[in-house]
Write an enzyme that holds these catalytic residues in place. Structure first.
Site, PDB file in Angstrom:
ATOM      1  N   ASP A   1       0.821  -1.199   0.000  1.00 26.60           N
ATOM      2  CA  ASP A   1       0.000   0.000   0.000  1.00 26.60           C
ATOM      3  C   ASP A   1       0.856   1.250   0.000  1.00 26.60           C
ATOM      4  O   ASP A   1       0.466   2.278  -0.571  1.00 26.60           O
ATOM      5  CB  ASP A   1      -0.946  -0.017   1.202  1.00 26.60           C
ATOM      6  CG  ASP A   1      -2.008  -1.074   1.017  1.00 26.60           C
ATOM      7  OD1 ASP A   1      -1.730  -2.253   1.305  1.00 26.60           O
ATOM      8  OD2 ASP A   1      -3.093  -0.728   0.512  1.00 26.60           O
TER       9      ASP A   1
HETATM   10  C1  LIG Z   1      -2.362  -4.254  -5.296  1.00 22.70           C
HETATM   11  S1  LIG Z   1      -3.354  -4.013  -3.894  1.00 22.70           S
HETATM   12  C2  LIG Z   1      -2.283  -3.514  -2.674  1.00 22.70           C
HETATM   13  C3  LIG Z   1      -2.797  -3.772  -1.263  1.00 22.70           C
HETATM   14  O1  LIG Z   1      -4.122  -3.205  -0.983  1.00 22.70           O
HETATM   15  C4  LIG Z   1      -4.820  -4.111  -0.101  1.00 22.70           C
HETATM   16  O2  LIG Z   1      -5.396  -3.450   1.009  1.00 22.70           O
HETATM   17  P1  LIG Z   1      -7.014  -3.185   1.054  1.00 22.70           P
HETATM   18  O3  LIG Z   1      -7.674  -4.459   0.619  1.00 22.70           O
HETATM   19  O4  LIG Z   1      -7.289  -2.818   2.502  1.00 22.70           O
HETATM   20  O5  LIG Z   1      -7.233  -2.023   0.114  1.00 22.70           O
HETATM   21  C5  LIG Z   1      -3.760  -5.060   0.384  1.00 22.70           C
HETATM   22  O6  LIG Z   1      -2.967  -4.478   1.419  1.00 22.70           O
HETATM   23  C6  LIG Z   1      -2.953  -5.230  -0.890  1.00 22.70           C
HETATM   24  O7  LIG Z   1      -1.734  -5.869  -0.708  1.00 22.70           O
END
Ligand SMILES: CSC[C@H]1O[C@H](OP(=O)(O)O)[C@H](O)[C@@H]1O
Length: 357
Positions: free
Chosen positions: A246
């Site tokens: 992220d």
């Molecule tokens: C390519 S997605 C990167 C990252 O985003 C996800 O978090 P969320 O589902 O809370 O938006 C997850 O940490 C992924 O690894």
């Protein structure tokens, strides 16, 4: 054909409501930035790249409906709405990075007297709409770079067993995915023996989304509870762990879904290479290390209920950080569309301009 989290055509934007997956497939119409902010904040759409793309496209949908005669008014409206969209979720850097780039563009266009307000708007819309293809191109490149890296560090011609966490596939991006894109690429080359995906409590991106994507494409996979990773690594020799990101700090420290850090510690103990896969749009060079990354905390209800049924003792206090930070010394390499970098090598990419799509 991979699943589409984002549908955008001729100014019409729809997002797949990921809170209903995998049992229901419903798209939500996005009519402007208010809708964009809410679907991101509620995690109906999620994933660092997808958050940026949906946020910016929600602004594009709104601007397409308006006629502008005053460039300053257009610039002010764009700046205000982009900064509003950044507030929907604080940890992923992609929305902030996109907002900064688009604000820089709109200021340049505002100062350029050869553009009318409408011409400025059209240039701005082109830049936003180009994000979809750029993200897909980045993901395809990450898939190639990552598969090459994992194959090269795995002896002989044995097939690879790879573990991933959370969801980093077509449901987190404009398509193909980052870490899951590497697994897709390995499978397409016929060298993936098995993928292991963790359920990723409490939102269950793994059980609901990654498992769904892998089954959709008949990629051999097994779902694990988050607590099973160490036992699996003791029982089966894994070629690698590959996860998304992220926000990657300049030294390579990486914020990713909660549970990533403990998988990295477990991988270190078992001698399993641990890779982060992320486009350069997820790297925040303004942060020297991961200690500066803001970690979003989500409502405790997301831990204590499943499908409206309470699963935790009423009244228990909860802690629900949505992310954790994996220190660079636990990361074997960072796989980007520009290549594979050791964490300490990342800073060399700081001034390299991002190719436009
Ligand atoms: C390519 S997605 C990167 C990252 O985003 C996800 O978090 P969320 O589902 O809370 O938006 C997850 O940490 C992924 O690894």
């Amino acid at each position: 054909m991979t699943l589409k989290a984002i549908k955008y055509e001729n100014g019409k934007l729809e997002v797949l409501d990921q809170l209903l997956l995998p049992l229901q497939t419903e798209y939500v119409n996005i009519n402007g930035v208010e809708d964009g902010w809410h679907v991101i904040h509620k995690m109906q759409v999620r994933g660092a790249p997808a958050i940026a793309i949906v946020g910016c496209l929600s602004l594009a949908v709104e601007l397409r409906k308006e006629i502008f005669e005053d460039k300053k008014i257009l610039r002010q409206e764009v700046e205000g709405k982009l900064n509003y969209l950044v507030s929907a979720r604080p940890t992923a850097v992609n929305m902030k990075a996109a907002a900064d780039q688009l604000i820089e563009l709109v200021n340049e266009l505002d100062k350029n007297n050869s553009f009318t307000a409408e011409e400025m708007k059209l240039r701005f819309l082109d830049a936003i709409e180009a994000m979809l293809q750029k993200d897909l191109d980045d993901n395809l490149a990450i898939g190639r770079v990552g598969a090459d890296a994992l194959i090269s560090q795995w002896p002989g011609d044995a097939q690879l067993r790879v573990l991933t966490h959370c969801n980093t596939g077509s449901l987190a991006t404009s398509g193909y995915g980052t870490a899951l894109g590497i697994i897709r690429n390995l499978h397409s080359r016929g060298v993936l023996e098995h993928a292991y995906c963790t359920e990723t409590r409490p939102y269950n991106q793994g059980a609901r989304l990654t498992a769904y994507e892998l089954l959709h494409e008949r990629i051999p996979a097994t779902l694990l509870c988050d607590s099973m990773v160490a036992a699996l690594m003791r029982a089966r020799r894994l070629a690698a762990v590959v996860v998304g990101a992220d926000r990657v700090a300049a030294n390579g420290d990486t914020a990713n879904k909660i549970g990533t850090y403990q998988i990295a510690v477990t991988a270190k103990h078992h001698g399993v290479p641990f890779f982060v896969a992320a486009p350069m749009t997820s790297v925040d060079f303004s942060l020297p290390s991961g200690e500066h990354i803001v970690i979003e905390e989500r409502p405790e209800r997301e831990m204590t209920y499943i499908n409206g049924h309470r699963i935790a003792a009423p009244g228990i206090k909860c802690w629900n950080p949505a992310f954790d930070v994996t220190p660079a010394d636990l990361i074997s390499g960072i796989i980007t569309e520009r290549g594979l970098f050791k964490p300490a090598e990342l800073l060399s990419q700081r001034q390299v301009p991002t190719e436009s799509s």
